[in-house]
Design a protein around this motif. Structure first.
Motif, PDB file in Angstrom:
ATOM      1  N   ASN A  46       0.809  -1.218   0.000  1.00 34.17           N
ATOM      2  CA  ASN A  46       0.000   0.000   0.000  1.00 34.17           C
ATOM      3  C   ASN A  46       0.842   1.268   0.000  1.00 34.17           C
ATOM      4  N   VAL A  47       2.135   1.117  -0.245  1.00 34.62           N
ATOM      5  CA  VAL A  47       3.018   2.285  -0.260  1.00 34.62           C
ATOM      6  C   VAL A  47       3.540   2.480  -1.679  1.00 34.62           C
ATOM      7  N   LEU A  48       3.346   3.681  -2.202  1.00 30.31           N
ATOM      8  CA  LEU A  48       3.873   4.009  -3.535  1.00 30.31           C
ATOM      9  C   LEU A  48       5.175   4.776  -3.364  1.00 30.31           C
ATOM     10  N   PHE A  49       5.968   4.820  -4.420  1.00 27.73           N
ATOM     11  CA  PHE A  49       7.305   5.400  -4.265  1.00 27.73           C
ATOM     12  C   PHE A  49       7.744   6.108  -5.527  1.00 27.73           C
ATOM     13  N   ARG A  50       8.761   6.913  -5.378  1.00 28.60           N
ATOM     14  CA  ARG A  50       9.423   7.552  -6.501  1.00 28.60           C
ATOM     15  C   ARG A  50      10.898   7.646  -6.141  1.00 28.60           C
ATOM     16  N   VAL A  51      11.746   7.169  -7.018  1.00 34.34           N
ATOM     17  CA  VAL A  51      13.184   7.226  -6.780  1.00 34.34           C
ATOM     18  C   VAL A  51      13.789   8.166  -7.810  1.00 34.34           C
ATOM     19  N   GLU A  52      14.399   9.240  -7.342  1.00 28.49           N
ATOM     20  CA  GLU A  52      15.026  10.199  -8.255  1.00 28.49           C
ATOM     21  C   GLU A  52      16.529  10.017  -8.197  1.00 28.49           C
ATOM     22  N   THR A  53      17.117   9.784  -9.355  1.00 25.73           N
ATOM     23  CA  THR A  53      18.565   9.645  -9.427  1.00 25.73           C
ATOM     24  C   THR A  53      19.081  10.720 -10.382  1.00 25.73           C
ATOM     25  N   VAL A  97      -0.144  15.051  -0.331  1.00 22.92           N
ATOM     26  CA  VAL A  97      -0.146  13.823   0.457  1.00 22.92           C
ATOM     27  C   VAL A  97       1.041  13.918   1.392  1.00 22.92           C
ATOM     28  N   THR A  98       0.946  13.170   2.509  1.00 23.58           N
ATOM     29  CA  THR A  98       2.075  13.110   3.415  1.00 23.58           C
ATOM     30  C   THR A  98       3.111  12.163   2.815  1.00 23.58           C
ATOM     31  N   THR A  99       4.326  12.620   2.730  1.00 24.27           N
ATOM     32  CA  THR A  99       5.360  11.765   2.154  1.00 24.27           C
ATOM     33  C   THR A  99       6.484  11.566   3.158  1.00 24.27           C
ATOM     34  N   GLY A 100       7.205  10.491   2.967  1.00 23.29           N
ATOM     35  CA  GLY A 100       8.439  10.259   3.708  1.00 23.29           C
ATOM     36  C   GLY A 100       9.573  10.327   2.696  1.00 23.29           C
ATOM     37  N   VAL A 101      10.658  10.967   3.091  1.00 23.32           N
ATOM     38  CA  VAL A 101      11.747  11.194   2.146  1.00 23.32           C
ATOM     39  C   VAL A 101      13.061  10.734   2.751  1.00 23.32           C
ATOM     40  N   ALA A 102      13.886  10.090   1.936  1.00 26.12           N
ATOM     41  CA  ALA A 102      15.253   9.782   2.355  1.00 26.12           C
ATOM     42  C   ALA A 102      16.171  10.160   1.206  1.00 26.12           C
ATOM     43  N   THR A 103      17.259  10.809   1.524  1.00 28.36           N
ATOM     44  CA  THR A 103      18.222  11.198   0.504  1.00 28.36           C
ATOM     45  C   THR A 103      19.537  10.503   0.801  1.00 28.36           C
ATOM     46  N   VAL A 104      20.076   9.838  -0.210  1.00 31.21           N
ATOM     47  CA  VAL A 104      21.324   9.109  -0.014  1.00 31.21           C
ATOM     48  C   VAL A 104      22.381   9.721  -0.921  1.00 31.21           C
ATOM     49  N   PRO A 105      23.485  10.156  -0.381  1.00 36.01           N
ATOM     50  CA  PRO A 105      24.550  10.615  -1.256  1.00 36.01           C
ATOM     51  C   PRO A 105      25.308   9.423  -1.846  1.00 36.01           C
ATOM     52  N   THR A 106      25.609   9.483  -3.116  1.00 32.85           N
ATOM     53  CA  THR A 106      26.453   8.459  -3.730  1.00 32.85           C
ATOM     54  C   THR A 106      27.572   9.189  -4.449  1.00 32.85           C
ATOM     55  N   GLY A 107      28.520   8.437  -4.945  1.00 29.75           N
ATOM     56  CA  GLY A 107      29.637   9.041  -5.643  1.00 29.75           C
ATOM     57  C   GLY A 107      29.228   9.747  -6.921  1.00 29.75           C
ATOM     58  N   TYR A 108      28.007   9.495  -7.405  1.00 29.84           N
ATOM     59  CA  TYR A 108      27.586  10.072  -8.684  1.00 29.84           C
ATOM     60  C   TYR A 108      26.478  11.094  -8.506  1.00 29.84           C
ATOM     61  N   GLY A 109      26.121  11.390  -7.290  1.00 28.95           N
ATOM     62  CA  GLY A 109      25.064  12.362  -7.055  1.00 28.95           C
ATOM     63  C   GLY A 109      24.086  11.831  -6.022  1.00 28.95           C
ATOM     64  N   ARG A 110      23.082  12.640  -5.752  1.00 28.16           N
ATOM     65  CA  ARG A 110      22.120  12.264  -4.719  1.00 28.16           C
ATOM     66  C   ARG A 110      21.013  11.397  -5.273  1.00 28.16           C
ATOM     67  N   VAL A 111      20.612  10.432  -4.487  1.00 27.41           N
ATOM     68  CA  VAL A 111      19.442   9.621  -4.821  1.00 27.41           C
ATOM     69  C   VAL A 111      18.382   9.958  -3.785  1.00 27.41           C
ATOM     70  N   ARG A 112      17.202  10.329  -4.272  1.00 25.71           N
ATOM     71  CA  ARG A 112      16.144  10.760  -3.366  1.00 25.71           C
ATOM     72  C   ARG A 112      14.985   9.778  -3.484  1.00 25.71           C
ATOM     73  N   ILE A 113      14.601   9.221  -2.363  1.00 30.86           N
ATOM     74  CA  ILE A 113      13.500   8.255  -2.349  1.00 30.86           C
ATOM     75  C   ILE A 113      12.326   8.884  -1.627  1.00 30.86           C
ATOM     76  N   THR A 114      11.189   8.961  -2.304  1.00 28.06           N
ATOM     77  CA  THR A 114       9.982   9.521  -1.708  1.00 28.06           C
ATOM     78  C   THR A 114       8.925   8.418  -1.652  1.00 28.06           C
ATOM     79  N   VAL A 115       8.297   8.258  -0.519  1.00 30.69           N
ATOM     80  CA  VAL A 115       7.245   7.249  -0.410  1.00 30.69           C
ATOM     81  C   VAL A 115       5.999   7.868   0.193  1.00 30.69           C
ATOM     82  N   TRP A 116       4.844   7.308  -0.146  1.00 31.73           N
ATOM     83  CA  TRP A 116       3.579   7.795   0.412  1.00 31.73           C
ATOM     84  C   TRP A 116       2.558   6.672   0.356  1.00 31.73           C
ATOM     85  N   TYR A 117       1.514   6.829   1.172  1.00 30.92           N
ATOM     86  CA  TYR A 117       0.464   5.812   1.189  1.00 30.92           C
ATOM     87  C   TYR A 117      -0.450   5.966  -0.010  1.00 30.92           C
ATOM     88  N   ALA A 118      -0.759   4.840  -0.639  1.00 32.45           N
ATOM     89  CA  ALA A 118      -1.631   4.876  -1.815  1.00 32.45           C
ATOM     90  C   ALA A 118      -3.035   5.278  -1.395  1.00 32.45           C
TER      91      ALA A 118
END
Lengths: 231, 134
Positions: free
Chosen positions: B93-100, B113-134
């Motif tokens: 029941n959780v939808l997501f979007r991964v931005e690279t 909508v209420t979202t949860g966000v996590a940002t991970v730094p990698t050697g090639y740039g930031r990866v941002r993961i957004t999740v929310w309830y469907a």
């Protein structure tokens, strides 16, 4: 002077009306303050239960937590050893609140009996490792590739008479070296971020039984860690 | 002439009541309802990032996360596999979007909508993961 002066007939604030007005205003003020108080209390962003649940769950999946090997990766044997005392040591709040920790539907530890309460779920990997051994065969030219990435391996060299194994190389790196010949069991540390190919450098015949490589084959399965807290 | 007059204090109490109720109503309606989903969603986003960083890569690279962001070609090749993997990590029941840095996978994030966000730094740039309830 027979007629009253108009000034005496002006509408005047009567005392009972003033009293009623004051009472009404006081009641309304009281109600208003009570409403505002309730609204502000309800808007508290992190009520205690939720805060405790999130903190306990965070602590359990942290890289230096009691169950984990890495962040979000739990070790199967540590999970099996987890109990109430470990829970209270990890999360002191567990002795004040009723906290239940369960993994994939199985309860690991509990302090008290939560009725309802607040739940926080975390997605984790549960890793269990199993020792496997491999032997280099002739078709691969005396080399062996570990099928899974591993941080360490045990190399056992038991050469037959007339054969000398003088070096073991992992990819391009020499991990064991003895000019006069290796014999015995050695622990080597490997790079867990690349696939490792171990190559035995030897003079003379080397059959599969004479050199073996033991490594930890890890299997990670996804599971949900649920922390329930009831104040 | 004797006019019927409304007692002044009753007029005052009416005005005062309206004023006080107005302020109280502002408190009651003006404060947004507490957001009970955000800690859970943030946890899901952080967990997704941690699990991706722990997965072994399918082809080469150090981790799955590094593999998908290493180049445009790698991202295009791994796009579908990444989407399947993230969908498997998260509850249904959780939808997501991964931005690279090379593109995005997942569902477009809806507004409000209420979202949860996590940002991970990698050697090639930031990866941002957004999740929310469907």
């Amino acid at each position: 002077m027979t007629a009253k002066k108009p000034a005496d007939r002006r509408g005047q604030t009567s005392l009972p009306a003033l009293g009623v007005a004051l009472v009404l205003l006081t009641i309304v003020t009281g109600l208003g303050v009570a409403m505002a108080d309730t609204a502000i209390a309800g808007a508290d962003r992190t009520p205690n239960e939720r805060r405790v649940a999130a903190a306990v769950a965070d602590r359990l999946v942290a890289a230096d937590g009691p169950l984990t090997v890495r962040e979000n990766v739990l070790n199967r044997s540590r999970v099996d050893a987890f109990d109430r005392a470990a829970l209270e040591r990890t999360a002191p709040a567990a002795s004040e609140y009723a906290v239940t920790v369960s993994l994939g539907g199985t309860e690991l530890a509990r302090s008290g009996t939560p009725r309802g309460g607040t739940r926080i779920s975390r997605v984790v990997l549960v890793e269990s490792s199993e020792r496997r051994t491999l032997a280099p065969d002739r078709s691969s030219g005396g080399a062996v590739t570990l099928p899974r990435r591993s941080a360490n391996a045990t190399v056992t060299v038991d050469p037959p008479p007339g054969t000398t194994v003088w070096a073991v190389r992992a990819n391009d790196r020499t991990v064991l070296y003895n000019r006069s010949g290796l014999n015995g069991t050695f622990d080597v540390s490997l790079n867990p971020y690349e696939t490792t190919r171990l190559r035995f450098q030897h003079a003379g015949p080397l059959s599969p039984g004479n050199a073996t490589v033991g490594y930890d084959a890890t299997r990670a399965t996804k599971a949900t860690l649920v922390v329930t807290v009831d104040a | 002439m004797r006019r019927a007059q409304l007692p002044l204090s009753l007029v005052e109490v009416a005005v005062g009541t309206t004023l006080i109720l107005g302020v109280a109503l502002g408190f009651a309606l003006g404060t947004p309802a507490p957001d009970r989903q955000e800690p859970q969603l943030d946890a899901y986003a952080a967990d997704t990032a941690a699990v991706l960083a722990n997965d072994a890569p399918r082809h080469d690279g150090a981790t799955r996360l590094q593999e998908v962001v290493s180049s445009q070609g790698a991202f295009d090749r791994e796009r579908d596999a990444l989407e399947r993997r993230v969908a498997r990590i998260l509850p249904a029941n959780v939808l997501f979007r991964v931005e690279t840095p090379h593109g995005t996978v997942g569902t477009p994030t809806p507004r409000r909508v209420t979202t949860g966000v996590a940002t991970v730094p990698t050697g090639y740039g930031r990866v941002r993961i957004t999740v929310w309830y469907a």
